[in-house]
Design a protein around this motif. Structure first.
Motif, PDB file in Angstrom:
ATOM      1  N   TYR A 138      -4.700  -0.242  -7.225  1.00  0.00           N
ATOM      2  CA  TYR A 138      -4.393  -1.034  -6.026  1.00  0.00           C
ATOM      3  C   TYR A 138      -5.675  -1.642  -5.482  1.00  0.00           C
ATOM      4  O   TYR A 138      -6.725  -0.999  -5.492  1.00  0.00           O
ATOM      5  CB  TYR A 138      -3.783  -0.108  -4.966  1.00  0.00           C
ATOM      6  CG  TYR A 138      -3.553  -0.767  -3.622  1.00  0.00           C
ATOM      7  CD1 TYR A 138      -2.400  -1.501  -3.380  1.00  0.00           C
ATOM      8  CD2 TYR A 138      -4.490  -0.645  -2.593  1.00  0.00           C
ATOM      9  CE1 TYR A 138      -2.193  -2.103  -2.143  1.00  0.00           C
ATOM     10  CE2 TYR A 138      -4.284  -1.257  -1.353  1.00  0.00           C
ATOM     11  CZ  TYR A 138      -3.129  -1.978  -1.140  1.00  0.00           C
ATOM     12  OH  TYR A 138      -2.914  -2.581   0.075  1.00  0.00           O
ATOM     13  N   TYR A 195       2.521   1.702  -3.363  1.00  0.00           N
ATOM     14  CA  TYR A 195       1.561   2.228  -4.342  1.00  0.00           C
ATOM     15  C   TYR A 195       1.388   3.743  -4.153  1.00  0.00           C
ATOM     16  O   TYR A 195       1.463   4.518  -5.118  1.00  0.00           O
ATOM     17  CB  TYR A 195       0.222   1.493  -4.177  1.00  0.00           C
ATOM     18  CG  TYR A 195      -0.942   2.191  -4.822  1.00  0.00           C
ATOM     19  CD1 TYR A 195      -1.094   2.189  -6.203  1.00  0.00           C
ATOM     20  CD2 TYR A 195      -1.887   2.877  -4.050  1.00  0.00           C
ATOM     21  CE1 TYR A 195      -2.158   2.844  -6.803  1.00  0.00           C
ATOM     22  CE2 TYR A 195      -2.951   3.532  -4.638  1.00  0.00           C
ATOM     23  CZ  TYR A 195      -3.079   3.512  -6.020  1.00  0.00           C
ATOM     24  OH  TYR A 195      -4.113   4.171  -6.619  1.00  0.00           O
ATOM     25  N   ARG A 236       0.845  -1.202   0.000  1.00  0.00           N
ATOM     26  CA  ARG A 236       0.000   0.000   0.000  1.00  0.00           C
ATOM     27  C   ARG A 236       0.886   1.259   0.000  1.00  0.00           C
ATOM     28  O   ARG A 236       0.673   2.182  -0.779  1.00  0.00           O
ATOM     29  CB  ARG A 236      -0.925  -0.008   1.227  1.00  0.00           C
ATOM     30  CG  ARG A 236      -2.057   1.013   1.113  1.00  0.00           C
ATOM     31  CD  ARG A 236      -2.923   1.109   2.356  1.00  0.00           C
ATOM     32  NE  ARG A 236      -3.364  -0.174   2.877  1.00  0.00           N
ATOM     33  CZ  ARG A 236      -2.961  -0.708   4.027  1.00  0.00           C
ATOM     34  NH1 ARG A 236      -2.088  -0.066   4.783  1.00  0.00           N
ATOM     35  NH2 ARG A 236      -3.405  -1.881   4.440  1.00  0.00           N
ATOM     36  N   MET A 269      -1.536   3.080 -12.331  1.00  0.00           N
ATOM     37  CA  MET A 269      -1.417   1.918 -11.440  1.00  0.00           C
ATOM     38  C   MET A 269      -2.657   1.861 -10.549  1.00  0.00           C
ATOM     39  O   MET A 269      -3.119   2.884 -10.052  1.00  0.00           O
ATOM     40  CB  MET A 269      -0.152   2.054 -10.578  1.00  0.00           C
ATOM     41  CG  MET A 269       0.114   0.856  -9.700  1.00  0.00           C
ATOM     42  SD  MET A 269       1.648   1.043  -8.762  1.00  0.00           S
ATOM     43  CE  MET A 269       2.877   0.575  -9.947  1.00  0.00           C
ATOM     44  N   THR A 323      -1.123  -4.628  -6.909  1.00  0.00           N
ATOM     45  CA  THR A 323      -1.217  -3.464  -7.799  1.00  0.00           C
ATOM     46  C   THR A 323      -1.215  -3.993  -9.216  1.00  0.00           C
ATOM     47  O   THR A 323      -0.685  -5.091  -9.481  1.00  0.00           O
ATOM     48  CB  THR A 323      -0.024  -2.498  -7.619  1.00  0.00           C
ATOM     49  OG1 THR A 323       1.171  -3.235  -7.787  1.00  0.00           O
ATOM     50  CG2 THR A 323      -0.057  -1.801  -6.291  1.00  0.00           C
TER      51      THR A 323
END
Ligand SMILES: Cc1cc2nc3c(=O)[nH]c(=O)nc-3n(C[C@H](O)[C@H](O)[C@H](O)COP(=O)(O)OP(=O)(O)OC[C@H]3O[C@@H](n4cnc5c(N)ncnc54)[C@H](O)[C@@H]3O)c2cc1C
Length: 505
Positions: free
Chosen positions: A151, A137, A134, A149, A178
């Protein structure tokens, strides 16, 4: 031979040792920059790209740092360092521009023969890894290179993205992923061979297959005398050249040692072998459409991060899991078990010993990996594909990577996982050592070589103009210029037949 006689022998301007993607890229660039150059290519095997550059010997990932978690380390303060990821992503954009130039100018074949979009997915499980992903990302989407991208921690959504990875998994297990749809699969072997096909058709390029370079010596007039053996006839001959590029992959270190340049002293090699599990069941192959990279197990080397990869090889969809890294004393897949012992010299003994002692855990890990039973390999696969059946998979040997060992004033010797150009004798000889991030960054690596070894030409208006024609963003930062990045991504996507980075308004 007498020096005066040597002086009279006419040879090529440049010799490229090895017919892998690195020599192909340098040869193409040099020919485009200076079509008059005479180039000879010397390759010990009977075809181009039969070692690491062949599609079955590497993972075919167009490395853009979209899914490779080892390019974004977590810092001691918990933040994520994305600087390496930015460098790699920019390099891949540079490679795509050069390949687009080759295609637009009808120098190489249709794009679908070597590059396709395959979503790049990072997949992790366990609370700590989910937290890491996380944070990664959140750090990455700040940079335009990683725009797009997405997630998720949602099991249902993940089942749609990667059903093979999710089916059979405990629904209470914390997982995250991701996804980058701009990710690519590249057949570097097909690309390399098409570049060599073009080079061979050029008048001034001669490629000698089954020719192994045995010796390298700089002679009085500054040229290099290259002793080469024809492995078919056994005949030996000498070639004289002003410039030599050692693009021999794992075979580069022994040749660098033979050149005797002071800059090459103290380097050693740490060979890492690889194996894949290759899926033989078409039904299973058709159920997966992604490159799914995980997190390396604690204590394992960065290149051993396993991945479950859709590949397109020779027009066919395939599924590979691995590579399982291992230890072997060979420097090339088709090399000799004596490669490692033969490479140990007085000049690199200390760095090799220090790096060896310091990396005993790694060596032990790699030996354990080689010793894995088929059941143990399938267990590792099941972390990614819980319902995998052993009968659907066969073992295949991947390419060999030789990591760099270098002198270090404090530690004696250190092991490195990148690539490095070592040059000497006024830059008339250059060798590429190391293997990572590899083929994806071949164009940037070769630009670096040109900037270093062809300094007197690179700044001329003629070369600058041509370089900008070949690589429109040449000399400019892409990470700092979102408009330019969108522009070059859209241009390369269109020419290479990839998904557009930005929808046209
Ligand atoms: C398992 C694995 C997975 C990988 N995955 C990826 C990936 O997903 N993406 C990526 O971008 N890169 C990847 N790589 C790295 C990539 O494959 C290499 O960086 C790249 O292919 C190296 O190209 P090269 O031209 O330097 O070497 P090679 O392709 O190995 O070519 C060297 C050539 O030199 C020849 N040679 C050697 N010695 C001599 C001699 N004495 N005389 C004449 N010829 C000689 C060899 O026969 C060979 O043909 C991977 C590599 C491996 C091994």
């Amino acid at each position: 031979m007498h020096n005066n006689e040597e002086k009279d022998i006419i040879g090529p301007d440049v010799v490229l040792i090895g017919a892998g993607i690195m020599s192909a890229t340098l040869g193409m660039m040099l020919k485009e920059l200076n079509p008059d150059l005479k180039i000879e290519v010397l390759e010990r095997l009977d075809m181009a790209a039969a070692e690491s550059s062949d599609a079955w010997n590497n993972a075919g990932t167009g490395h853009s740092a979209f899914c490779e978690l080892n390019y974004t380390p977590e810092q001691p303060d918990g933040s994520i360092d994305i600087s390496k990821a930015i460098r790699i992503a920019e390099s891949f954009e540079i490679s795509k521009q050069f390949w687009a130039y080759l295609i637009k100018n009808r120098i190489i074949e249709l794009p679908t023969s070597f590059i396709r979009n395959i979503p790049h997915i990072s997949f992790v499980w366990g609370h700590d890894n989910v937290n890491f992903l996380r944070k990664r990302y959140e750090a990455m989407v700040q940079c335009h290179l990683f725009k797009g991208m997405v997630y998720t921690e949602d099991h249902r959504e993940l089942k749609e993205w990667i059903p093979l990875v999710m089916n059979g998994r405990d629904s209470s297990e914390p997982v995250a992923a991701t996804r980058m749809d701009l990710g690519t699969d590249v057949n570097f072997g097909a690309l390399t061979r098409s570049m060599f096909r073009y080079l061979q058709e050029e008048n001034n390029v001669i490629t000698h297959f089954t020719h192994e370079v045995r010796k390298l010596r700089q002679v009085e007039d500054g040229r290099w005398r290259i002793t080469v053996k024809n492995l078919k006839t056994g005949e030996k001959r000498k070639i004289y050249s002003r410039y030599v590029f050692i693009g021999a992959g794992g075979g580069a270190l022994p040749l660098l040692e033979k050149s005797d340049i002071p800059e090459g002293k103290g380097y050693g090699g740490f060979p890492v072998s690889g194996q894949w599990l290759r899926c033989t069941n078409r039904d299973v192959i058709e159920q997966h459409e992604a490159k799914v990279y995980g997190k390396a197990a604690v204590g394992s080397p960065p290149m051993s991060v396993p991945h479950l990869d859709t590949r397109y090889i020779n027009g066919k969809r395939e599924l590979l899991f691995g590579p399982y890294a291992g230890f072997s004393t060979k420097f090339l897949k088709k090399g000799s078990f004596l490669d490692l012992p033969r490479s140990i010299k007085a000049g690199n003994l200390r760095p090799m010993l220090s790096a060896g002692i310091r990396n005993m855990d790694l060596t032990r890990y790699l030996i354990d990996q080689v010793r894995q039973t088929p059941d143990e390999r399938v267990e590792a696969l099941k972390d990614y594909f819980p319902n995998a059946r052993p009968e659907d998979w066969e073992l295949a040997v991947a390419g060999q990577r030789v990591q760099i060992i270098k002198k270090d004033p404090d530690k004696g010797g250190v092991l490195e996982f990148g690539t490095e150009i070592v040059s000497g004798a006024n830059c008339t000889l250059a060798a590429l050592l190391g293997a990572s991030p590899g083929a994806s960054t071949a164009v940037s690596i070769m630009l670096g070589l040109l900037e270093r070894c062809f300094m007197h030409r690179i700044n001329t208006d003629e070369w600058q103009e041509k370089l900008k024609e070949m690589i429109p963003s040449y000399g400019q930062s892409l990470s700092g210029n979102p408009a330019l990045l969108d522009q070059v991504r859209n241009y390369t996507s269109e020419v290479l037949g990839l998904v557009p980075a930005v929808e046209k308004k």
